[in-house]
Design an enzyme around this catalytic site. Structure first.
Site, short mmCIF file in Angstrom:
data_model
loop_
_atom_site.label_atom_id
_atom_site.label_comp_id
_atom_site.label_asym_id
_atom_site.label_seq_id
_atom_site.Cartn_x
_atom_site.Cartn_y
_atom_site.Cartn_z
N ASP A 1 -9.82 -5.41 -3.88
CA ASP A 1 -9.21 -4.44 -2.96
C ASP A 1 -10.20 -3.31 -2.69
OD1 ASP A 1 -7.62 -2.21 -1.96
OD2 ASP A 1 -5.87 -3.42 -2.50
N HIS B 1 -7.30 -5.88 0.46
CA HIS B 1 -6.12 -5.06 0.79
C HIS B 1 -5.40 -5.55 2.06
CE1 HIS B 1 -4.04 -1.31 -0.25
NE2 HIS B 1 -3.94 -1.02 1.03
N SER C 1 0.83 -1.20 0.00
CA SER C 1 0.00 0.00 0.00
C SER C 1 0.87 1.26 0.00
CB SER C 1 -0.95 -0.05 1.20
OG SER C 1 -1.98 0.90 1.04
#
Lengths: 269, 269
Positions: free
Chosen positions: B216, B248, B144
């Site tokens: 996600d 995610h 991320s």
């Protein structure tokens, strides 16, 4: 269907056959590899690129080793109708050897250039009648123009192919001179046969693996950037590999053939 | 450097250490996994995402199993300076826990938020002084915001990292609210820290593997489509995998950790 040749190959048989196609109104020749235990085997359709016949990939891509191992049949169709009565063009990327896997609707092309119908109807009927293969387990791949064919047919025929892969595919033909002139001449509407456009417009892509070489001499004709963005934008389950130093040749295809066979095998089981 | 804890882990040691950083002007805590035979091992830097400390990936990503197998050390830095004297923000995506791996130049952030310098200078100096690892074999990865860190640092420091990978990275922060507000506040110039922009502007990407889940929940903040197009346009040697159904979370990261370790291992040898 008539047998032109059969050769023992990795314990299976590499055959070449000819049959009369209603779609093209011509005799069509194709290659078929049958693995050592062909009964009930899944089928991978391998669509070839510009200027190729059924023969190029069959002799140069080296897929039979992996197909024998995984027990997969591979069919290698021709890239267009052929013959004295079939229209042609002096250019290598138009006419015979350059069918682009669509059904022509325009001018003199319309009579014979029915390659989409051929690949999705006539040829499967012939193949599944001749060999005891598993029609519920099909996948499709291709190289260059054949990659365009694999991607667009996978998008146009949802549920038919469990997975799709391609080697250096033409991904956005409506924005390329490998696609726009030909698809316009054949069908009048390149966008309707553009994988990137189809995907963005909502067509569902089966699990997908793409390899393209970073030293591909035709890279700019492929539209890989538009396709890559479309894959991400649509959240399609896909792997795109940009392979350092590889070009557009069968040496490139052969280098990643094992990976593509393993990928399709994963979705057959 | 002070040892906070050391635990036997897959035959190696998972340690947690603290050291005074000149870059941030604070004490910084980091995790380090040393494989069973640490002497001369290559190093993978793992940059974590928003809200994380050095601890999250260390306890939840499951990378140590593969790192032990391949003989790789992994360093897990914190995501920002911390402490009562360090500025913060109520938002989870700004201030402490959200350093974005850049050197702040603006306002009160400038004093402590020097994470680029920390990750590329202070921390390596400390790590290579404390452990007998191979500084000629480094790679970088992240999740991320940490994926943004891995990609941008790999692009900004050519030759330093042999390979780069990322899990659900923020790829185009200058076009995302995960990036634009923060990078503007810290540096005044989000574009200078945008992986997609850096790549298009000519920065060289080492061999690269990206995994992002199609489910996600933050997909639209990541800019995967712009990054994918940039990879293809620049012909970067890279693999982008859009993983069906993954989100995610660290469950996603853990699912593909073995592949990332194998990928880096390939470039270490």
């Amino acid at each position: 269907m008539k047998t032109l040749s059969e050769n023992r190959c990795f314990g299976g048989i590499q055959g070449v056959y000819t049959h009369a196609s209603d779609a093209t109104g011509t005799d069509m020749t194709f290659g078929a590899f049958l693995p050592p235990k062909p009964s009930g085997a899944p089928v991978l359709w391998y669509l070839s690129g510009l200027t190729c016949t059924h023969e190029n990939a069959m002799t140069k891509a080296g897929l039979q080793a992996w197909a024998a191992q995984s027990g997969t049949a591979i069919v290698f169709p021709d890239t267009s109708p052929r013959g004295a009565e079939v229209p042609d063009d002096d250019a290598y990327d138009m006419g015979q050897g350059a069918g682009f896997y669509v059904d022509a609707t325009q001018g003199s092309w319309a009579q014979h250039f029915q390659m989409e119908h051929y690949i999705t109807a006539d040829l499967p009927e012939t193949v599944f009648a001749a060999f005891d293969l598993d029609a519920t387990r099909q996948a499709i791949t291709g190289h260059s123009m054949g990659g365009h064919g694999a991607l667009t047919l996978a998008l146009k025929y949802p549920g038919r192919y469990r997975s799709v892969s391609a080697f250096a595919p033409i991904c956005a033909p409506a924005a390329s001179d490998w696609g726009t002139p030909q698809l316009t001449a054949y069908t009048g509407d390149p966008g309707a046969h553009d994988a990137t456009r189809l995907l963005i417009d909502g067509a569902i892509l089966p699990p997908c693996l793409i390899d393209t070489g970073t030293s591909d001499q035709f890279f700019d004709k492929l539209g890989t950037d538009a396709w890559a963005a479309a894959l991400a934008r649509t959240r399609s389950a896909a792997t795109l590999r940009l392979q350092a130093g590889y070009d557009h040749s069968y040496f490139f295809v052969a280098s990643f053939g094992a990976d593509h066979m393993a990928f399709h095998q994963e979705h057959f089981t």
